[in-house]
Enzyme design. Structure first.
Site, PDB file in Angstrom:
ATOM      1  N   HIS A  47       0.851  -1.199   0.000  1.00  0.00           N
ATOM      2  CA  HIS A  47       0.000   0.000   0.000  1.00  0.00           C
ATOM      3  C   HIS A  47       0.882   1.242   0.000  1.00  0.00           C
ATOM      4  O   HIS A  47       1.357   1.680   1.044  1.00  0.00           O
ATOM      5  CB  HIS A  47      -0.909  -0.015   1.232  1.00  0.00           C
ATOM      6  CG  HIS A  47      -1.968   1.040   1.231  1.00  0.00           C
ATOM      7  ND1 HIS A  47      -3.135   0.929   1.941  1.00  0.00           N
ATOM      8  CD2 HIS A  47      -2.046   2.243   0.599  1.00  0.00           C
ATOM      9  CE1 HIS A  47      -3.879   2.002   1.757  1.00  0.00           C
ATOM     10  NE2 HIS A  47      -3.227   2.824   0.950  1.00  0.00           N
ATOM     11  N   ASN A 203      -7.603   3.154  10.744  1.00  0.00           N
ATOM     12  CA  ASN A 203      -7.688   4.421  10.015  1.00  0.00           C
ATOM     13  C   ASN A 203      -8.695   4.303   8.872  1.00  0.00           C
ATOM     14  O   ASN A 203      -8.734   3.306   8.151  1.00  0.00           O
ATOM     15  CB  ASN A 203      -6.319   4.816   9.457  1.00  0.00           C
ATOM     16  CG  ASN A 203      -5.300   5.036  10.551  1.00  0.00           C
ATOM     17  OD1 ASN A 203      -4.348   4.284  10.710  1.00  0.00           O
ATOM     18  ND2 ASN A 203      -5.508   6.080  11.338  1.00  0.00           N
ATOM     19  N   GLY A 204      -9.531   5.329   8.726  1.00  0.00           N
ATOM     20  CA  GLY A 204     -10.510   5.322   7.647  1.00  0.00           C
ATOM     21  C   GLY A 204     -11.617   4.309   7.871  1.00  0.00           C
ATOM     22  O   GLY A 204     -12.161   3.749   6.923  1.00  0.00           O
ATOM     23  N   ILE A 234       2.058   8.165  13.833  1.00  0.00           N
ATOM     24  CA  ILE A 234       1.062   9.217  13.585  1.00  0.00           C
ATOM     25  C   ILE A 234      -0.305   8.592  13.352  1.00  0.00           C
ATOM     26  O   ILE A 234      -1.283   8.920  14.026  1.00  0.00           O
ATOM     27  CB  ILE A 234       1.470  10.087  12.376  1.00  0.00           C
ATOM     28  CG1 ILE A 234       2.802  10.783  12.660  1.00  0.00           C
ATOM     29  CG2 ILE A 234       0.373  11.091  12.028  1.00  0.00           C
ATOM     30  CD1 ILE A 234       3.506  11.293  11.438  1.00  0.00           C
ATOM     31  N   HIS A 235      -0.380   7.679  12.412  1.00  0.00           N
ATOM     32  CA  HIS A 235      -1.645   6.994  12.146  1.00  0.00           C
ATOM     33  C   HIS A 235      -2.076   6.127  13.320  1.00  0.00           C
ATOM     34  O   HIS A 235      -3.274   5.976  13.580  1.00  0.00           O
ATOM     35  CB  HIS A 235      -1.516   6.127  10.891  1.00  0.00           C
ATOM     36  CG  HIS A 235      -1.570   6.879   9.606  1.00  0.00           C
ATOM     37  ND1 HIS A 235      -0.483   7.565   9.100  1.00  0.00           N
ATOM     38  CD2 HIS A 235      -2.584   7.059   8.705  1.00  0.00           C
ATOM     39  CE1 HIS A 235      -0.818   8.129   7.960  1.00  0.00           C
ATOM     40  NE2 HIS A 235      -2.088   7.849   7.694  1.00  0.00           N
ATOM     41  N   ASP A 258       1.627   3.469   3.169  1.00  0.00           N
ATOM     42  CA  ASP A 258       0.596   4.403   2.707  1.00  0.00           C
ATOM     43  C   ASP A 258       1.252   5.725   2.287  1.00  0.00           C
ATOM     44  O   ASP A 258       0.655   6.804   2.405  1.00  0.00           O
ATOM     45  CB  ASP A 258      -0.459   4.636   3.792  1.00  0.00           C
ATOM     46  CG  ASP A 258      -1.731   5.291   3.253  1.00  0.00           C
ATOM     47  OD1 ASP A 258      -1.963   5.226   2.037  1.00  0.00           O
ATOM     48  OD2 ASP A 258      -2.475   5.890   4.052  1.00  0.00           O
TER      49      ASP A 258
END
Length: 365
Positions: A47, A203-204, A234-235, A258
């Protein structure tokens, strides 16, 4: 050729060597003197949207080649080119442009991260391009790719999603669940239909709640699903990363970057899927609303972050090599230091920083 050091195999660490013949590993042996360097397999990133100032998201083949080269210098010897939510025409043109790079081996395949995603959980995806999955559209894209389309992210609650998942799986395409507001049961339905990856879990997607567990618990708990985790600090909080890795085990956790074009670049203004992105202190955010917009991570830094979070070296290496390779169906070619696999390896110093990278038996100059 023989490369000596602390060799990280799928089962442990040995003071030994990796012996190569041409592009192939022939032996992993023990008995070499202990060295202050690690020998690990080439990283596998399933990803990533770009890096080094170059992006995959516009479908430009020259930019894709440069982005892949950037990540190769950081140890990623196998990667998918991830698009973002786009009009069909851009998906079509990008697929046609990238298919020759897949055939050449520059890319391991194409990943459509959208546009079949949730409006409520679109994150940095462009909401103007989100739509329900179309079996006709997907069939045409997969046919055009001629095997280049490797993975598609879908929100399972969207109309037609389960039919699309079944179609893709029948065509040999990996389906991931992500950018979703699905309930726990809707997520399980997507898994039952054939989805086997969770796109950047946590996330998301709808956050977990003890009475409404949503997609996070469903994905973490499903034995058939490999969960992507973004280890940039961070994520995911390091505690969340360590917890998720413990729940899944290293065979079901795949670390991903990502990354967007800003990876390896200075702070400033960038673009992602037709939207302005501002990068400050290595954090990429949409200019319009501050949503996190991918990352500036490289896989070597992700490995260091995972080890810092408490994941063992052996498990962390599996999570950046063996597990993602298996998730996209290339474990018979890459993803481990084992006889018969392609001679992709990374030499790390004692602080886990990249010293040298080999791909297919050739050192990067």
């Amino acid at each position: 050729m023989r490369v000596e050091g602390r060799v990280v195999t799928p089962t442990g660490v040995v003071d030994g060597y990796v012996e190569l013949a041409g592009e192939t590993i022939v032996t992993v042996g023990t008995g070499a003197p202990a060295a202050d360097r690690w020998i690990v397999p080439g990283f596998v990133d399933i990803h990533t949207h770009g890096g080094g100032g170059h992006t995959f998201t516009t479908g430009d083949a020259s930019a894709a080649r440069e982005a892949a080269a950037f990540h190769l210098r950081h140890g990623t010897t196998t990667l998918l080119a991830s698009l973002v939510s786009s009009p069909y025409e851009l998906m079509r043109d990008a697929t046609a442009a990238f298919a020759p790079l897949v055939a050449e081996g520059v890319l391991a395949g194409i990943h459509y991260e959208g546009p079949y995603l949730s409006q409520a959980r679109c994150g940095a995806q462009n909401p103007a391009f989100l739509r329900d999955p179309s079996v006709d559209e997907l069939s045409a894209l997969v046919e055009l790719g001629g095997g280049a389309v490797r993975m598609v992210t879908v929100a399972p609650e969207r109309h037609g999603a389960l039919e699309a998942i079944k179609l893709l799986v029948s065509r040999g395409v990996v389906v991931a669940i992500g950018h979703t507001d699905a309930t726990y049961d809707q997520t399980l339905a997507g898994i039952e239909a054939g989805a086997t990856v969770g796109t950047h879990v946590f996330n998301g997607m709808r956050p977990p709640h003890h009475r409404e567990p949503g997609p996070v618990f469903a994905l973490l708990g499903a034995e058939s699903v490999v969960c992507e985790l973004i280890p940039d600090g961070i994520h995911l909080h390091d505690g969340t990363l360590a917890f998720a890795a413990k729940v899944t085990g290293p065979d079901r956790a795949a670390l991903v970057t990502d990354a967007m074009a800003a990876a390896g670049m200075p702070d400033g203004e960038y673009e992602l899927g037709g939207q302005a992105v501002v990068v400050a202190d290595r954090v990429a955010r949409l200019a319009r609303d501050g949503s996190i917009a991918g990352s500036t991570l490289t896989m070597d830094a992700g490995l260091r972050q995972a080890v810092h979070a408490g994941v063992s070296m052996v498990d962390a290496v599996r999570m950046v090599t063996t597990t993602p390779a298996r998730a996209i169906g290339v474990a018979g070619e890459v993803g481990a230091l084992a006889p018969g696999l392609r001679a992709d390896l990374v030499v790390l110093d004692d602080s886990l920083r990249v010293s040298r990278v080999m791909r297919a038996g050739a050192w990067l100059s």
